[in-house]
Design an enzyme around this catalytic site. Sequence first.
Site, PDB file in Angstrom:
ATOM      1  N   HIS A 313       0.883  -1.236   0.026  1.00 28.85           N
ATOM      2  CA  HIS A 313       0.656   0.015  -0.239  1.00 28.85           C
ATOM      3  C   HIS A 313       0.777   1.154  -0.030  1.00 28.85           C
ATOM      4  O   HIS A 313       1.801   0.814   0.363  1.00 28.85           O
ATOM      5  CB  HIS A 313      -0.651   0.424   1.710  1.00 28.85           C
ATOM      6  CG  HIS A 313      -2.361   0.686   0.860  1.00 28.85           C
ATOM      7  ND1 HIS A 313      -2.132   2.637   1.716  1.00 28.85           N
ATOM      8  CD2 HIS A 313      -3.479   0.482   0.905  1.00 28.85           C
ATOM      9  CE1 HIS A 313      -2.881   2.714   0.923  1.00 28.85           C
ATOM     10  NE2 HIS A 313      -4.195   1.601   0.494  1.00 28.85           N
ATOM     11  N   ASP A 370      -8.100  -5.178   0.042  1.00 29.42           N
ATOM     12  CA  ASP A 370      -8.316  -6.724  -0.949  1.00 29.42           C
ATOM     13  C   ASP A 370      -8.455  -7.487  -0.704  1.00 29.42           C
ATOM     14  O   ASP A 370      -8.475  -8.468  -1.854  1.00 29.42           O
ATOM     15  CB  ASP A 370      -8.289  -5.319  -1.911  1.00 29.42           C
ATOM     16  CG  ASP A 370      -9.524  -4.488  -2.042  1.00 29.42           C
ATOM     17  OD1 ASP A 370     -10.144  -4.359  -1.776  1.00 29.42           O
ATOM     18  OD2 ASP A 370      -9.155  -3.071  -2.825  1.00 29.42           O
TER      19      ASP A 370
HETATM   20  N1  ACO Z   1       3.802  -7.859  -4.990  1.00 32.51           N
HETATM   21  C1  ACO Z   1       5.157  -7.419  -5.069  1.00 32.51           C
HETATM   22  N2  ACO Z   1       6.234  -6.061  -5.073  1.00 32.51           N
HETATM   23  C2  ACO Z   1       6.148  -5.076  -4.571  1.00 32.51           C
HETATM   24  C3  ACO Z   1       4.326  -5.572  -4.478  1.00 32.51           C
HETATM   25  C4  ACO Z   1       3.992  -6.323  -4.703  1.00 32.51           C
HETATM   26  N3  ACO Z   1       2.365  -6.131  -4.316  1.00 32.51           N
HETATM   27  N4  ACO Z   1       4.093  -3.865  -4.075  1.00 32.51           N
HETATM   28  C5  ACO Z   1       5.021  -3.176  -4.156  1.00 32.51           C
HETATM   29  N5  ACO Z   1       6.417  -4.323  -4.590  1.00 32.51           N
HETATM   30  C6  ACO Z   1       7.710  -3.785  -4.724  1.00 32.51           C
HETATM   31  C7  ACO Z   1       7.531  -2.827  -6.076  1.00 32.51           C
HETATM   32  O1  ACO Z   1       8.344  -3.718  -6.935  1.00 32.51           O
HETATM   33  C8  ACO Z   1       8.759  -2.235  -4.958  1.00 32.51           C
HETATM   34  O2  ACO Z   1      10.529  -2.727  -5.577  1.00 32.51           O
HETATM   35  P1  ACO Z   1      11.534  -1.183  -5.556  1.00 32.51           P
HETATM   36  O3  ACO Z   1      11.615  -0.946  -4.208  1.00 32.51           O
HETATM   37  O4  ACO Z   1      12.687  -3.020  -5.459  1.00 32.51           O
HETATM   38  O5  ACO Z   1      11.693  -1.117  -7.096  1.00 32.51           O
HETATM   39  C9  ACO Z   1       8.933  -1.668  -4.238  1.00 32.51           C
HETATM   40  O6  ACO Z   1       7.806  -2.591  -3.494  1.00 32.51           O
HETATM   41  C10 ACO Z   1       7.897  -0.311  -3.824  1.00 32.51           C
HETATM   42  O7  ACO Z   1       6.620  -0.539  -4.631  1.00 32.51           O
HETATM   43  P2  ACO Z   1       6.144   1.179  -5.276  1.00 32.51           P
HETATM   44  O8  ACO Z   1       5.409   0.077  -6.073  1.00 32.51           O
HETATM   45  O9  ACO Z   1       7.124   1.610  -5.881  1.00 32.51           O
HETATM   46  O10 ACO Z   1       4.693   1.173  -4.050  1.00 32.51           O
HETATM   47  P3  ACO Z   1       3.825   2.325  -4.297  1.00 32.51           P
HETATM   48  O11 ACO Z   1       3.512   3.072  -3.249  1.00 32.51           O
HETATM   49  O12 ACO Z   1       4.217   2.581  -5.635  1.00 32.51           O
HETATM   50  O13 ACO Z   1       2.426   0.837  -4.861  1.00 32.51           O
HETATM   51  C11 ACO Z   1       0.686  -0.299  -5.510  1.00 32.51           C
HETATM   52  C12 ACO Z   1       1.696   1.255  -4.203  1.00 32.51           C
HETATM   53  C13 ACO Z   1       0.124  -0.301  -6.080  1.00 32.51           C
HETATM   54  C14 ACO Z   1      -0.908  -0.523  -4.148  1.00 32.51           C
HETATM   55  C15 ACO Z   1       1.846  -1.629  -4.766  1.00 32.51           C
HETATM   56  O14 ACO Z   1       1.823  -2.201  -3.561  1.00 32.51           O
HETATM   57  C16 ACO Z   1       1.138  -2.842  -5.623  1.00 32.51           C
HETATM   58  O15 ACO Z   1       0.573  -3.001  -6.786  1.00 32.51           O
HETATM   59  N6  ACO Z   1      -0.127  -3.732  -5.195  1.00 32.51           N
HETATM   60  C17 ACO Z   1      -0.551  -4.187  -5.260  1.00 32.51           C
HETATM   61  C18 ACO Z   1      -2.105  -4.279  -5.889  1.00 32.51           C
HETATM   62  C19 ACO Z   1      -2.871  -3.906  -5.001  1.00 32.51           C
HETATM   63  O16 ACO Z   1      -2.884  -4.955  -4.129  1.00 32.51           O
HETATM   64  N7  ACO Z   1      -3.549  -2.522  -5.035  1.00 32.51           N
HETATM   65  C20 ACO Z   1      -4.670  -2.063  -3.788  1.00 32.51           C
HETATM   66  C21 ACO Z   1      -4.345  -1.010  -2.871  1.00 32.51           C
HETATM   67  S1  ACO Z   1      -5.477  -1.214  -1.697  1.00 32.51           S
HETATM   68  C22 ACO Z   1      -6.875  -0.130  -1.930  1.00 32.51           C
HETATM   69  O17 ACO Z   1      -6.813  -0.206  -4.072  1.00 32.51           O
HETATM   70  C23 ACO Z   1      -7.725   0.210  -1.600  1.00 32.51           C
END
Ligand code: ACO
Length: 429
Positions: A313, A370
Site C-alpha cells: 500500500h 482487498d
Molecule cells: N508484490 C511484489 N512487490 C511489490 C508489491 C507487490 N504487491 N508491491 C510493491 N512491491 C515492490 C515494488 O516492486 C517496489 O520494489 P523496488 O523498491 O525494488 O522497486 C517496492 O515494493 C515499492 O513498490 P511501489 O510500486 O513503489 O509502491 P507504491 O506505493 O507505488 O504502490 C501499490 C503501492 C500500487 C498498492 C503496490 O504495492 C501494488 O501494486 N500492490 C498490488 C496491487 C494492490 O493490492 N492494490 C490495492 C491497493 S489498496 C486499495 O486500492 C484499496
Amino acid sequence: MTQETLTIKDNSTGKEAEFSLLKGTVGTPVIDVSALHKKMGLFTYDPGFVSTASCKSAITYIDGENGILLYRGYPIDQLAEKCSFLEVAYLLMNGELANDAEQAEFEHEIGQHAMLHEAMRSFIDGFHYDAHPMAMMVGIVGSLSAFYHSELNMDDPEHRRISAMRMLAKMPVIAAACHRHSIGFPFVYPRADLSYCENFMNMMFSLPSQKYIDKDNYIDPVAVKALNLLFILHADHEQNASTSTVRLASSTGANPYACIAAGIGALWGPAHGGANEAVLSMLEEIGTVDRIPEFINKAKDRNDPFRLMGFGHRVYKNFDPRATIIRKTCHDVLEHISGNDPLFDLALALEEYALKDEYFVEKKLYPNVDFYSGIIYKALNIPVDMFTVMFTIARTSGWVSHWLELMAEPGQRIGRPRQIYTGKGRRDL
Ligand code: ACO
C-alpha cells in the site's frame, strides 16, 4: 493550523526564500510551495504525489506508519463495530454522526432517491450482455446528468446536497441492474422498507420464483453484516487515486455525475479498486498451496511484471487496519455461508508465507483490505467482475463527501499540475 517557516536556497542561483510550514490537526507538516515559482522560478517534481498534499481536507485521516484510519476523527474499528454504512455515509458527508431523527430522515431520503428513471432501462439494455459491469457503471453514472437536469446549479448548496444524495441512493440500484443485465434477468426495483445492504442483495439475487428475502422478510444477517462492514471499510480513504480524480474533475466545475464517473474509471485499475478482482484471479492461477513459492519468486523477480495482488500500500507501511478487521469477518462468513473454501485456505497460506519472506518484510508489504474483500464477496455469491463495482458503491460516500467539501471551499482553483518537458526543443520545419 499553526504556521512556521522553512527557508529554501537554490545554490545554483543563490536565490533564497521563506515558505510557510502548514500543520493540520494531526499528521506530517507540509511546506506550502504554492509561491515557489513566483519567488524562485522553480517547480517541484513529485511523480505519483509521494510527498505532495494536494488539498486541505477534514474528512479522513490516515497514519500509515501506525496503521491508523479515522473518519471525521472516529477510528475505523469503532465505526465498523457500532455503525451501519448509511450512518458512516452521513458522518462522512456532514462531519458529525446523526441523531436518531436526522438519521431516519437521511435514510428516508435515500429511499426516495433510489428509483432510476425508467428511460435508463433502455439505456442499460443498449450494452452488450457481456460488457464488464465497471464499463457500464462509468457510462451509466456519467449519463445521470442527462436524466436529472434539475438541481444542477452547483452554486446552490441544496442542489449539491441533492446531487450527492442521488448518487449515494442510486449507485446500488445501478450496480444491481448491471449485474441483472449481464445475466439476462429482469431488473428488481429498490424497496424503501429494506436497509441499504438488504436492498442491494435483494436487487441482485431476487427471482420471481424465489425471493432473496423470504415472506417473513428474513435475510441472512451474516451476509448483510459482512456487506455492511465491507462498505464501511471502503467508504473513504483520503486522497487516493480515484478521490483525487474526482477532486481534479470537480475543480473544473464539471457536473457531479461526470466527476464521479471519472472516479469510477480511476478506481477500475488493478493497482486500486480492481485489486480485489485481481486477488481472486491470482489465487485461482496459483491453484494449490505447493505452488506458492513459485509465485512468491515471480513477485520478487524484478524482470517479471507479476506482483502479489492484495499486498502493499502506498500509505500503510506496517499493516492496513482495514485488513485486520476484515480478516476476522472473512473467517465468520466462510464458516457460516460456504463451509471451507479451499481458496481461503490458499489465501491464508499465501499470507503466512509472504509475511515471513525477507523481501516482503524488508519492503513492508502487508496484505491490504482487498486481499480479503474478494474472498468475502465470493462467499456472498457476488460475481468476480462485480467486485470493483462493490467498491464503487461504498466509495461513492467518500467521493461525494470530498466533492461537497471541495465545492464549498471559498477561492477553490482549477487543478493544473506542471511538468518537466523532455521532448525536442524548438525546431523549424
Ligand atoms: N508484490 C511484489 N512487490 C511489490 C508489491 C507487490 N504487491 N508491491 C510493491 N512491491 C515492490 C515494488 O516492486 C517496489 O520494489 P523496488 O523498491 O525494488 O522497486 C517496492 O515494493 C515499492 O513498490 P511501489 O510500486 O513503489 O509502491 P507504491 O506505493 O507505488 O504502490 C501499490 C503501492 C500500487 C498498492 C503496490 O504495492 C501494488 O501494486 N500492490 C498490488 C496491487 C494492490 O493490492 N492494490 C490495492 C491497493 S489498496 C486499495 O486500492 C484499496
